[in-house]
Design an enzyme around this catalytic site. Structure first.
Site, mmCIF file in Angstrom:
data_model
loop_
_atom_site.group_PDB
_atom_site.id
_atom_site.type_symbol
_atom_site.label_atom_id
_atom_site.label_comp_id
_atom_site.label_asym_id
_atom_site.label_seq_id
_atom_site.Cartn_x
_atom_site.Cartn_y
_atom_site.Cartn_z
ATOM 1 N N TYR B 38 0.607 -1.203 -0.059
ATOM 2 C CA TYR B 38 -0.041 -0.072 0.200
ATOM 3 C C TYR B 38 0.888 1.259 -0.091
ATOM 4 O O TYR B 38 2.001 1.124 0.502
ATOM 5 C CB TYR B 38 -0.837 -0.119 1.248
ATOM 6 N N HIS B 195 -13.279 4.153 4.673
ATOM 7 C CA HIS B 195 -12.457 3.349 4.403
ATOM 8 C C HIS B 195 -12.228 2.536 5.659
ATOM 9 O O HIS B 195 -11.281 1.680 5.739
ATOM 10 C CB HIS B 195 -10.972 4.211 4.109
ATOM 11 N N ARG B 225 -5.018 8.019 -8.847
ATOM 12 C CA ARG B 225 -4.201 7.006 -8.264
ATOM 13 C C ARG B 225 -4.673 5.645 -8.994
ATOM 14 O O ARG B 225 -5.966 5.553 -9.381
ATOM 15 C CB ARG B 225 -4.104 6.935 -6.788
ATOM 16 N N ASN B 227 -5.947 1.674 -8.301
ATOM 17 C CA ASN B 227 -6.284 0.667 -7.197
ATOM 18 C C ASN B 227 -6.459 -0.623 -8.223
ATOM 19 O O ASN B 227 -7.006 -0.529 -9.169
ATOM 20 C CB ASN B 227 -7.540 0.981 -6.339
ATOM 21 N N TYR B 318 -8.923 -9.535 2.588
ATOM 22 C CA TYR B 318 -9.728 -8.369 2.372
ATOM 23 C C TYR B 318 -10.278 -8.201 0.926
ATOM 24 O O TYR B 318 -11.492 -7.822 0.485
ATOM 25 C CB TYR B 318 -9.160 -7.175 2.594
#
Lengths: 173, 339
Positions: B38, B195, B225, B227, B318
């Site tokens: 991350y 989040h 960004r 993801n 997750y």
């Protein structure tokens, strides 16, 4: 109203002990039903202009109306179940109170409201997981992801990936 | 080469979705290193990669445009609540509509046209055969509220965040292709709250740094960004709402079908400050590429193998990869000469 991480989910509320707001000149204490000891003790210690209200007899509309004229120097102290706390807190926010003016005592019950992500129904009085949705009937896995707007925890069908694999029943707190 | 929109393909049922060779070539592959970690991987949303790149324009209109707009209609017909805007977000929605219409008309004049005479606007979307005159700022002059109107004409999901009380609140959005979250549930949440379920990022301070960065985002300087996750089948609507319908597909993966059925799902997230409302718009544009197609690029195949192999268990769980992660690593290992 801190949102420290609990069980890995930052949205789950953490209730710290409530103190009287020393900056306030007016204090309103609201209990959902019976006034719990903690709220009574805060009330007794308060030397300023103060009022106490039991919510059981007031509707949301009445409450919102009374909050419209809430003094800028006032603080609201809430006691009750978790959905009640956040519902009133959200009315208070709508009425323009800032977060420091709204203080929540720890919920009087560990019962949760559960938001079913599939049908958006809220099921009340949940103490264990999985729990049957009162809307669509799905067996819901209870999570710690909490919405202050809904006053409820996120849940999803527990055995969606494998219908034969229902998780064991567990208590939630 | 620029990719033109092609005929409608499906993201459900018979899954006719495919990527052309050109679409594979321009796929926004998200891994800059062999080991995935991350980070607040934010960069200026400036053109990158030249003509035909997924980052050539502010909004990327690609060969899947008609398919994604048709899919969005299906989702909204079924669940209108996938689009919501709290009353105080009206101005932010108009901000977004303007930003999108202006950039589409400038970047794709062959598909879109905008004529403005004061508040009297004329919008043409030739791809969807839309031709509307309306008064900017007056929702009664549009066929639908502004977010609902423009959201049905732009690929990707949208969340609009109101900035107040030292935080950002998700108070409007159109979300029909999310990676397992629910707009209806997350509505009204602060940046930190929505989040909430993401592991590791809170203790590492990532969410707090990202929030502070976004709150200082200036008008006219959008950032982006990337993801990613893995999705079974080319399913756009992997919302929490429909998890009870698609969840079982996670158990359908075998060593034989893993390359065909597992898709790398990449989100190009663009964050942009709105000029009138001070809201921050997040566009979440989803790209899907099957592992079979991905490994046609040898460098990607190697990189993909190494990132999947070193993925922390908390992220595997997750992201919902637990049932098939091992098969993905095994499949990809044949393309990595280090093995």
């Amino acid at each position: 109203m801190q949102t420290e991480q609990v069980n890995g989910v930052a949205s789950k509320p953490v209730y710290t002990p409530v103190e009287l707001n020393p900056k306030s000149r007016f204090h309103l204490f609201i209990a959902e039903q019976d006034v719990p000891v903690e709220l009574q003790s805060l009330y007794d210690r308060c030397q300023e202009d103060k009022a106490v209200a039991a919510y059981a007899s007031a509707s949301d509309a009445q409450l919102l109306e009374s909050l419209v004229t809430f003094p800028l120097t006032g603080t609201l102290y809430l006691a009750g179940t978790e959905p009640f706390l956040w519902r009133v807190a959200s009315h208070a926010r709508e009425a323009g109170l800032c977060s420091d003016q709204v203080r929540l005592l720890a919920p009087i019950s560990r019962e949760r409201h559960l938001f079913c992500c599939h049908c958006h129904t809220i099921t009340e009085g949940v103490t264990y997981s999985p729990y049957a949705c009162s809307g669509c009937g799905a067996m819901l896995e209870v999570t710690d992801h909490f919405s202050r707007l809904h006053g409820a925890y996120f849940s999803f069908q527990a055995n969606a990936e494998d219908s034969t694999d229902m998780p064991e029943k567990r208590e939630v707190n | 080469m620029r990719v033109a929109p092609k005929e409608i393909q499906s993201f459900r049922d018979d899954f006719t979705y495919t990527n052309s060779a050109a679409a594979i070539e321009r796929f926004p592959f998200p891994f800059p290193e062999d080991e995935y970690r991350y980070s607040v991987n934010i960069e200026a949303h400036q053109p990158k990669g030249g003509e035909g790149s997924a980052f050539e324009h502010y909004i990327d209109v690609d060969e899947h445009y008609l398919s994604e707009m048709a899919e969005r209609e299906l989702v909204l017909d079924d669940m209108p609540s996938r689009c919501l805007a709290m009353p105080h977000m009206e101005l932010a929605c108009w901000d977004m509509l303007e930003r999108f219409m202006v950039s589409l008309a400038e970047d794709y004049p062959e598909h879109f046209a905008l004529t403005r005479d004061g508040d009297n606007w004329h919008w043409e979307n030739k791809l969807l055969h839309i031709d509307d005159h309306f008064t900017f700022g007056d929702s009664t002059t549009l066929p639908r509220p502004p977010l609902d109107y423009i959201g049905r004409q732009v690929q990707g999901d949208f969340a609009l965040m109101d900035q107040r009380e030292g935080n950002l609140f998700m108070d409007a959005g159109m979300v029909t292709c999310p990676a397992d979250w629910s707009l209806a549930f997350d509505a009204g949440m602060s940046f930190d709250e929505w989040h909430g379920p993401v592991p590791m990022v809170h203790s590492e301070g990532i969410i707090e740094r990202a929030r502070k960065y976004l709150m200082a985002l200036p008008v006219g300087q959008p950032v982006r960004r990337l993801n990613w996750t893995l999705t079974v089948n080319a399913r756009m609507d992997t919302s929490s709402e429909k998890y009870n319908e698609w969840g079982h597909e996670r158990a359908s993966i075998t060593p034989e079908n893993v390359g065909e059925k597992i898709y790398l799902r990449v989100e190009v997230q663009v964050l942009d400050r709105m000029p009138r409302s001070n809201a921050v718009t997040i566009s979440i544009r989803t790209y899907l590429l099957s592992l079979e197609d991905l490994v046609t690029n040898k460098a990607w195949a190697v990189r993909m193998h190494r990132t999947m192999k070193t993925l922390p268990q908390a992220l595997i769980d997750y992201k919902g990869l637990t049932r098939f992660h091992g098969m993905v690593v095994d499949y990809l290992s044949q393309f990595d000469p280090a093995n």
